[in-house]
Design a protein around this motif. Structure first.
Motif, PDB file in Angstrom:
ATOM      1  N   LYS A 126      12.088  22.223  -0.711  1.00  0.00           N
ATOM      2  CA  LYS A 126      13.410  21.645  -0.482  1.00  0.00           C
ATOM      3  C   LYS A 126      14.007  22.174   0.810  1.00  0.00           C
ATOM      4  O   LYS A 126      15.152  21.903   1.145  1.00  0.00           O
ATOM      5  N   ARG A 127      13.236  22.957   1.539  1.00  0.00           N
ATOM      6  CA  ARG A 127      13.717  23.508   2.809  1.00  0.00           C
ATOM      7  C   ARG A 127      13.549  22.449   3.891  1.00  0.00           C
ATOM      8  O   ARG A 127      12.594  22.491   4.665  1.00  0.00           O
ATOM      9  N   GLY A 128      14.480  21.500   3.928  1.00  0.00           N
ATOM     10  CA  GLY A 128      14.349  20.369   4.842  1.00  0.00           C
ATOM     11  C   GLY A 128      15.652  20.061   5.553  1.00  0.00           C
ATOM     12  O   GLY A 128      16.442  20.938   5.839  1.00  0.00           O
ATOM     13  N   HIS A 129      15.836  18.772   5.842  1.00  0.00           N
ATOM     14  CA  HIS A 129      17.038  18.247   6.473  1.00  0.00           C
ATOM     15  C   HIS A 129      17.149  18.624   7.939  1.00  0.00           C
ATOM     16  O   HIS A 129      18.245  18.642   8.497  1.00  0.00           O
ATOM     17  N   GLY A 130      16.017  18.912   8.582  1.00  0.00           N
ATOM     18  CA  GLY A 130      16.018  19.167  10.020  1.00  0.00           C
ATOM     19  C   GLY A 130      16.669  20.486  10.361  1.00  0.00           C
ATOM     20  O   GLY A 130      16.975  21.291   9.479  1.00  0.00           O
ATOM     21  N   THR A 131      16.893  20.690  11.675  1.00  0.00           N
ATOM     22  CA  THR A 131      17.307  22.022  12.123  1.00  0.00           C
ATOM     23  C   THR A 131      18.718  22.114  12.679  1.00  0.00           C
ATOM     24  O   THR A 131      19.111  23.177  13.110  1.00  0.00           O
ATOM     25  N   TYR A 132      19.466  21.003  12.735  1.00  0.00           N
ATOM     26  CA  TYR A 132      20.791  21.137  13.346  1.00  0.00           C
ATOM     27  C   TYR A 132      21.807  21.652  12.324  1.00  0.00           C
ATOM     28  O   TYR A 132      21.984  21.065  11.267  1.00  0.00           O
ATOM     29  N   ARG A 133      22.457  22.776  12.632  1.00  0.00           N
ATOM     30  CA  ARG A 133      23.519  23.269  11.744  1.00  0.00           C
ATOM     31  C   ARG A 133      24.688  23.735  12.598  1.00  0.00           C
ATOM     32  O   ARG A 133      24.524  24.533  13.511  1.00  0.00           O
ATOM     33  N   GLU A 134      25.849  23.236  12.265  1.00  0.00           N
ATOM     34  CA  GLU A 134      27.050  23.621  12.989  1.00  0.00           C
ATOM     35  C   GLU A 134      28.155  23.826  11.953  1.00  0.00           C
ATOM     36  O   GLU A 134      28.406  22.942  11.132  1.00  0.00           O
TER      37      GLU A 134
END
Ligand SMILES: *[C@@H]1O[C@H](CO)[C@@H](O)[C@H](O)[C@H]1NC(C)=O
Ligand SMILES: *[C@@H]1O[C@H](CO)[C@@H](O)[C@H](O)[C@H]1NC(C)=O
Ligand SMILES: *[C@@H]1O[C@H](CO)[C@@H](O)[C@H](O)[C@H]1NC(C)=O
Ligand SMILES: *[C@@H]1O[C@H](CO)[C@@H](O)[C@H](O)[C@H]1NC(C)=O
Ligand SMILES: *[C@@H]1O[C@H](CO)[C@@H](O)[C@H](O)[C@H]1NC(C)=O
Ligand SMILES: *[C@@H]1O[C@H](CO)[C@@H](O)[C@H](O)[C@H]1NC(C)=O
Ligand SMILES: *[C@@H]1O[C@H](CO)[C@@H](O)[C@H](O)[C@H]1NC(C)=O
Length: 604
Positions: free
Chosen positions: A303-311
């Protein structure tokens, strides 16, 4: 109506347990996913039976060499099976007969046995003053000390009868035996030494370079520095949760926005919001998460997904007023736990907080009404722990100041994503940018001053999978530029600060299958750093702090069986506040070289 609390607790418990025992359905994951490990089955300890001190390399505080005016032990507690429990509390009263100008929080902790790393925080009256994480213990025991300058929280530290709360959720059972012992002490220093009746430390002046101002003397702007520790706020309002599950807001997804309504005094002439955040569960290694399409199409269990952009985005009445791309702190069990003993990863013992100047928005905030602050995490997945402190400076001479926004443009932001993959191999690129410019004036008894704030964030991340997903490369760069200027109505600049931060990260790891299908060897090389150029008026400082690690480990499920690792860290500060540099070399848990230099090299 039945109380919702038991369900919430169960939910927390479930998430925590699954994070701790991490029964992933793919124990030998091709493709490789960065993970959190425990050393509970590692038996490499050499001869010595003494507890080992773990530490984070930072510049010693200038206070370290001074005798405190007074010392206040405030908390002593043990965190055993504290999962689902409220924070532990003690009551704070400021020291009596103790003049002080600066304060330090000293955390001293110890543990022995087997345990995962844990996140922890300390709040004073609901305002966070420290976000920290633990070292992973060994049978022989580990201990560590953290000293943080908390002068910026002076307002709170001068109040009586406050609740000091400490949260450290831990799981203790037959396998994970490590209990964390935590002591907290406040140390108070008087660097002015005005009161001759009280003996005070002999302060070497060089430790506290005079605050340099570019202000002509005829203008008396009420504060002498934009640095919170140099000119602490008159009032601090927490923007945090209620406390039973810790004062942090738990953010579970990109659409999860946590709100709090606040009203502020009408004579506020400066406002700064300080945001604390940390990332856990499926987002602990957010900078290495592939997009969901890669996970779904390849039928992977992670479940470690959703791409890499985090703000982490802060809104005021639903308008974005600031954001932070967090420094990717790696906890002591992360990536390869052998990298982080006895020297922990950058920021692990004192996670950075992010300051956003809100003075240009005072024109909106000073209408006597309550205003809504919101926190969210762009593209975030479960889970993030976020809260904030609102630092306010008030004009004692008047009941009300006048303020108007001048320029508030909604921050432009753009994110581009480019994905190509075939089966388990592929390349995922994400680029993001946000820039904003805000200004506004405040007319207080000191005069009419306009504050200009401009911010630029740049983000780039590439993940590559090769070799049927067995080799993974992550490369990330973050650049932040933040400028604050305060100008009088005659256009004289009274204060300014400029902060440039860069924090690149690169991780290359490869997985080799082992003798049985749940044992594998993981070889990793990691490099990350933080470069910070700060100028505060004429005072300029540059910090470069970098860590390079490489090593391998044999793991079964989430347990390290054996391995070898080395770390090379170089830390250096130079500038107006003097110079300090330290290089440390660690191999297999032993410090091989540790060199400190406090002289400024001539080549700058
Ligand atoms: C905490 O304080 C107690 C009492 O002074 C002491 O016995 C203990 O060793 C301390 N623990 C740590 C981790 O500093
Ligand atoms: C301290 O605060 C609590 C509530 O926060 C209150 O009940 C108590 O009376 C206060 N104690 C003193 C001595 O003021
Ligand atoms: C500590 O204080 C917080 C906030 O007042 C409260 O929610 C929590 O229940 C307290 N913890 C304990 C153990 O009483
Ligand atoms: C600016 O504020 C000062 C102090 O409150 C006040 O005396 C003055 O009238 C204000 N200026 C204007 C133009 O309103
Ligand atoms: C300086 O500050 C004092 C009190 O805070 C105020 O009375 C005075 O008008 C200020 N001077 C200027 C030039 O703004
Ligand atoms: C304060 O200064 C700004 C910019 O110089 C000006 O537009 C505004 O009218 C001034 N406010 C007051 C109350 O004088
Ligand atoms: C471990 O033991 C070996 C052999 O006795 C020695 O060379 C090495 O320095 C030791 N390492 C530590 C961490 O003590």
């Amino acid at each position: 109506m039945p109380s919702p609390v038991p369900i919430l607790l169960l939910f927390t418990l479930f998430l925590r347990l699954s994070a701790a025992t991490a029964a992933d359905s793919h124990p030998t994951p091709p493709p490789h996913h960065h993970s959190r490990f425990s050393k509970q089955r590692l038996r490499l300890q050499n001869g010595t039976t003494k507890p080992q001190e773990h530490f984070e390399i930072t510049r010693p505080l200038p206070f370290n060499s001074l005798t405190p005016s007074c010392t206040l032990p405030i908390f002593s507690g043990e965190f055993g099976n504290t999962i689902g429990l409220p924070p532990s509390n003690s009551t704070y009263y400021p020291p009596v007969n103790c003049p002080w100008s600066n304060a330090v929080l000293h955390l001293s902790a110890a543990s022995s046995g087997d345990q995962y790393d844990r996140i922890a925080a300390v709040w004073l009256s609901g305002s966070e003053i420290l976000r920290t994480s633990t070292a992973e213990p060994t049978d022989n025991g580990v201990f560590w000390n953290v000293r943080k300058d908390v002068t910026k929280y002076s307002f709170l530290l001068r109040q009586s009868n406050l609740t000091l709360a400490v949260m450290l959720e831990n799981i203790v059972n037959d396998v994970f035996t490590g209990v964390y012992q935590v002591n907290l002490t406040f140390l108070y220093y008087d660097i002015n030494c005005n009161d001759a009746s009280i003996p005070c430390a002999n302060v070497p002046l060089s430790l506290f370079p005079p605050i340099q101002r570019s202000t002509p003397l005829s203008l008396n702007y009420s504060i002498s520095s934009l640095d919170l520790n140099e000119s602490p706020a008159d009032l601090i309002i927490p923007i945090s949760s209620t406390g039973d599950e810790g004062f942090w807001f738990r953010i579970e997804s990109e659409s999860d926005v946590q709100h709090q309504s606040i009203s502020i005094p009408l004579n506020t002439y400066r406002a700064v919001i300080e945001v604390y955040c940390s990332f856990h569960g499926n987002d602990e290694f957010w900078y290495s998460n592939p997009p969901d399409s890669y996970i779904d199409i390849n039928g992977l269990g992670t479940k470690r997904g959703h791409g890499t952009y985090r703000e982490v985005v802060v809104t005021l009445d639903d308008n974005v007023v600031g954001s932070a791309i967090p420094f990717p702190v790696i906890f002591t069990g992360g990536i390869n736990p052998l990298f982080w003993e006895p020297v922990v990863s950058i920021g692990a013992f004192d996670l950075p907080s992010y300051e956003i100047e809100l003075t240009p928005f005072l024109g909106l905030l000073l209408d006597g009404k309550t205003h809504d602050f919101g926190f969210s995490v762009t593209d975030g997945i479960s889970f993030w722990l976020v809260d904030a402190n609102l630092h306010l400076w008030v004009d004692e001479n008047v009941d009300k100041v006048q303020a108007r926004p001048v320029r508030l443009v909604n921050p432009s932001s753009c994110i581009e994503r480019e994905f190509t993959f075939h089966e388990l191999d592929g390349k995922f690129e994400v680029e993001g940018e946000r820039s904003s410019e805000f200004s506004g004036w405040v007319n207080s008894s000191a005069g009419n001053f306009t504050t200009y704030v401009s911010t630029k964030l740049e983000f780039e991340n590439t993940i590559e999978f090769r070799n049927s997903g067995k080799t993974k490369r992550v490369k990330q760069e973050v650049e932040v530029e933040n400028v604050v200027k305060i100008q009088s109505d005659t256009r004289v600049r009274v204060l300014s600060s400029r902060l440039e931060r860069k924090y690149p990260l690169s991780i290359t790891s490869s997985t080799e299958p082992g003798s049985t299908n749940d044992i594998y060897t993981l070889t990793t090389r990691l490099e990350h750093s933080i470069t910070e150029k700060k100028s505060n008026g004429r005072l300029k400082n540059t910090l470069v702090n970098s860590q390079k690690s490489d090593g391998w480990m044999v793991v079964q499920d989430h347990d390290v069986l054996f391995g070898s690792a080395k770390l090379d860290q170089s830390y250096s500060v130079r500038g107006g506040s003097g110079c300090y540099s330290r290089t440390v070399l660690v191999a297999d848990g032993s410090v091989i070289d540790d060199t400190t230099n406090i002289f400024c090299a001539s080549s700058l």
